[in-house]
Design a protein around this motif. Structure first.
Motif, mmCIF file in Angstrom:
data_model
loop_
_atom_site.group_PDB
_atom_site.id
_atom_site.type_symbol
_atom_site.label_atom_id
_atom_site.label_comp_id
_atom_site.label_asym_id
_atom_site.label_seq_id
_atom_site.Cartn_x
_atom_site.Cartn_y
_atom_site.Cartn_z
ATOM 1 N N VAL A 1 36.711 42.785 39.281
ATOM 2 C CA VAL A 1 37.443 43.328 38.127
ATOM 3 C C VAL A 1 38.923 42.973 38.232
ATOM 4 C CG1 VAL A 1 38.209 45.442 36.990
ATOM 5 C CG2 VAL A 1 35.826 45.210 37.695
ATOM 6 N N VAL A 2 39.489 43.125 39.426
ATOM 7 C CA VAL A 2 40.900 42.807 39.637
ATOM 8 C C VAL A 2 41.171 41.330 39.354
ATOM 9 C CG1 VAL A 2 42.735 42.630 41.375
ATOM 10 C CG2 VAL A 2 41.283 44.665 41.298
ATOM 11 N N VAL A 3 40.334 40.455 39.899
ATOM 12 C CA VAL A 3 40.515 39.018 39.708
ATOM 13 C C VAL A 3 40.351 38.630 38.238
ATOM 14 C CG1 VAL A 3 39.538 36.741 40.210
ATOM 15 C CG2 VAL A 3 39.872 38.384 42.057
ATOM 16 N N ASP A 4 39.332 39.176 37.595
ATOM 17 C CA ASP A 4 39.100 38.852 36.185
ATOM 18 C C ASP A 4 40.295 39.230 35.324
ATOM 19 O OD1 ASP A 4 36.619 37.828 36.725
ATOM 20 O OD2 ASP A 4 35.515 39.631 36.144
ATOM 21 N N ARG A 5 40.908 40.358 35.612
ATOM 22 C CA ARG A 5 42.087 40.781 34.848
ATOM 23 C C ARG A 5 43.253 39.832 35.057
ATOM 24 N NH1 ARG A 5 43.111 47.268 34.518
ATOM 25 N NH2 ARG A 5 41.167 47.838 33.467
ATOM 26 N N VAL B 1 43.110 36.637 35.972
ATOM 27 C CA VAL B 1 42.804 35.359 35.340
ATOM 28 C C VAL B 1 43.054 35.435 33.839
ATOM 29 C CG1 VAL B 1 40.973 33.714 34.787
ATOM 30 C CG2 VAL B 1 41.137 34.669 37.096
ATOM 31 N N ARG B 2 42.626 36.534 33.241
ATOM 32 C CA ARG B 2 42.821 36.712 31.799
ATOM 33 C C ARG B 2 44.306 36.768 31.445
ATOM 34 N NH1 ARG B 2 39.307 40.321 31.390
ATOM 35 N NH2 ARG B 2 40.614 42.172 31.380
ATOM 36 N N ALA B 3 45.082 37.471 32.271
ATOM 37 C CA ALA B 3 46.520 37.566 32.022
ATOM 38 C C ALA B 3 47.193 36.209 32.141
ATOM 39 C CB ALA B 3 47.154 38.558 33.000
ATOM 40 N N LEU B 4 46.789 35.435 33.136
ATOM 41 C CA LEU B 4 47.363 34.108 33.335
ATOM 42 C C LEU B 4 47.019 33.169 32.188
ATOM 43 C CD1 LEU B 4 48.742 31.883 34.943
ATOM 44 C CD2 LEU B 4 46.651 31.658 36.306
ATOM 45 N N LEU B 5 45.744 33.107 31.833
ATOM 46 C CA LEU B 5 45.313 32.198 30.767
ATOM 47 C C LEU B 5 45.883 32.607 29.416
ATOM 48 C CD1 LEU B 5 41.571 31.583 31.746
ATOM 49 C CD2 LEU B 5 43.548 30.142 32.212
ATOM 50 N N ASP B 6 45.934 33.907 29.151
ATOM 51 C CA ASP B 6 46.497 34.376 27.878
ATOM 52 C C ASP B 6 47.983 34.029 27.788
ATOM 53 O OD1 ASP B 6 44.070 35.385 27.155
ATOM 54 O OD2 ASP B 6 44.566 37.492 27.521
ATOM 55 N N GLY B 7 48.692 34.179 28.907
ATOM 56 C CA GLY B 7 50.113 33.868 28.909
ATOM 57 C C GLY B 7 50.378 32.411 28.621
ATOM 58 N N LEU C 1 45.057 35.699 43.554
ATOM 59 C CA LEU C 1 44.392 34.525 43.013
ATOM 60 C C LEU C 1 44.431 33.327 43.961
ATOM 61 C CD1 LEU C 1 45.431 34.528 39.243
ATOM 62 C CD2 LEU C 1 43.352 35.418 40.299
ATOM 63 N N VAL C 2 45.469 33.221 44.777
ATOM 64 C CA VAL C 2 45.564 32.053 45.648
ATOM 65 C C VAL C 2 44.614 32.146 46.838
ATOM 66 C CG1 VAL C 2 47.941 31.529 45.012
ATOM 67 C CG2 VAL C 2 47.497 33.006 46.966
ATOM 68 N N ARG C 3 43.989 33.309 46.995
ATOM 69 C CA ARG C 3 42.965 33.430 48.027
ATOM 70 C C ARG C 3 41.599 33.204 47.381
ATOM 71 N NH1 ARG C 3 46.032 38.317 49.223
ATOM 72 N NH2 ARG C 3 47.253 37.997 51.118
ATOM 73 N N ASP C 4 40.718 32.505 48.077
ATOM 74 C CA ASP C 4 39.374 32.292 47.543
ATOM 75 C C ASP C 4 38.635 33.612 47.431
ATOM 76 O OD1 ASP C 4 38.659 29.100 49.151
ATOM 77 O OD2 ASP C 4 39.639 29.586 47.256
ATOM 78 N N SER C 5 37.810 33.745 46.390
ATOM 79 C CA SER C 5 36.999 34.939 46.221
ATOM 80 C C SER C 5 35.924 34.982 47.303
ATOM 81 C CB SER C 5 36.331 34.931 44.842
ATOM 82 O OG SER C 5 37.303 34.897 43.827
ATOM 83 N N PRO C 6 35.452 36.168 47.672
ATOM 84 C CA PRO C 6 34.423 36.276 48.704
ATOM 85 C C PRO C 6 33.112 35.634 48.274
ATOM 86 C CG PRO C 6 34.721 38.378 47.573
ATOM 87 C CD PRO C 6 35.833 37.477 47.115
ATOM 88 N N VAL C 7 32.328 35.235 49.255
ATOM 89 C CA VAL C 7 31.035 34.610 48.979
ATOM 90 C C VAL C 7 30.172 35.529 48.133
ATOM 91 C CG1 VAL C 7 28.929 33.702 50.016
ATOM 92 C CG2 VAL C 7 31.136 33.293 51.125
ATOM 93 N N GLY C 8 29.580 34.986 47.093
ATOM 94 C CA GLY C 8 28.714 35.770 46.233
ATOM 95 C C GLY C 8 29.421 36.427 45.075
ATOM 96 N N SER C 9 30.760 36.340 45.053
ATOM 97 C CA SER C 9 31.499 36.960 43.955
ATOM 98 C C SER C 9 31.304 36.168 42.687
ATOM 99 C CB SER C 9 32.989 37.032 44.297
ATOM 100 O OG SER C 9 33.727 37.464 43.173
ATOM 101 N N SER C 10 31.245 36.871 41.560
ATOM 102 C CA SER C 10 31.105 36.200 40.274
ATOM 103 C C SER C 10 32.399 35.553 39.824
ATOM 104 C CB SER C 10 30.646 37.207 39.201
ATOM 105 O OG SER C 10 31.589 38.259 39.081
ATOM 106 N N SER C 11 33.509 35.936 40.447
ATOM 107 C CA SER C 11 34.803 35.365 40.107
ATOM 108 C C SER C 11 35.011 34.078 40.887
ATOM 109 C CB SER C 11 35.929 36.350 40.435
ATOM 110 O OG SER C 11 35.759 37.541 39.717
ATOM 111 N N GLY C 12 35.618 33.074 40.240
ATOM 112 C CA GLY C 12 35.802 31.793 40.885
ATOM 113 C C GLY C 12 36.971 31.778 41.838
#
Length: 213
Positions: free
Chosen positions: A68-72, A74-80, A115-126
């Motif tokens: 949820v944190v990562v998705d938010r 990413v959305r803020a970055l792309l929207d900006g 965001l600069v850290r890779d998401s954990p294995v199995g996470s739906s976030s890239g």
């Protein structure tokens, strides 16, 4: 004698939505400071003054909360970036995209560190790489139009867009700690390299879309 009044609990009662936002805020700060692996559900719950089951009830566990944190972010970055691309010449649009990414880094430092850290294995976030790929997709049309105007193959625009975004992101990661030079100067030098290439670098580049600060 009057009976003593019952002591009130210092814990603030929250609605389910408010509690969810509180947990997200607390987790965001911890993930930015320590990373995913070093952050525990126990600490998140303790900071929020709730029990561990409350965290699981809202997010299913640490991975769900992290997603949820990562998705938010990413959305803020792309929207900006999308909102920054107002009408203008190709050179100005590149400036706007570079500044939008630096604006995000400056105003959402915790989010960028996550965001600069890779998401954990199995996470739906890239991972950060996949996030940058999404950003590149948002700006590749700028380069495609300029390539057409210059008689270059627009099919190469997506590749160049990834180069441009990667350059800005890595420079932004360095600038997050250095904070020198000023943001408009960083953006100007980035666009100078991206637009003119090493063989055509200007001695003192400035932005044409924003006043020098």
């Amino acid at each position: 004698m009057t009976e003593p009044k019952p002591r009130r609990s210092g814990r603030i009662r929250m609605t389910s939505a408010e509690r969810r936002e509180q947990l997200i805020t607390i987790a965001r700060g911890l993930f930015a400071q320590r990373g995913y692996e070093a952050t525990s559900v126990e600490e998140i719950a303790a900071r929020a003054e709730v029990s561990k089951p409350v965290v699981y009830e809202h997010f299913g566990g640490k991975e769900g909360l992290y997603a949820v944190v990562v998705d938010r972010e990413v959305r803020a970055l792309l929207d900006g970036i999308t909102q920054s691309l107002t009408a203008g010449r190709a050179h100005e649009l590149v400036e706007q995209a570079a500044l939008a990414l630096l604006d995000y880094i400056e105003n959402n430092s915790d989010g960028f560190r996550i965001l600069v850290r890779d998401s954990p294995v199995g996470s739906s976030s890239g991972s950060f790489i996949s996030i940058l790929s999404d950003v590149g997709t948002r700006v590749e049309h700028i380069l495609a139009e300029e390539f057409k105007r210059r008689g270059l193959d627009p099919k190469n625009a997506p590749m160049y867009a990834q180069m441009l975004v990667g350059m800005v992101a890595l420079t932004g990661q360095w600038w997050l700690d250095a904070r020198k030079p000023k943001k408009p100067d960083v953006a100007a030098h980035l666009v100078n390299l991206a637009w003119n290439g090493l063989s055509g670098l200007e001695a003192k580049p400035t932005l044409s879309t924003r006043p020098h600060k």
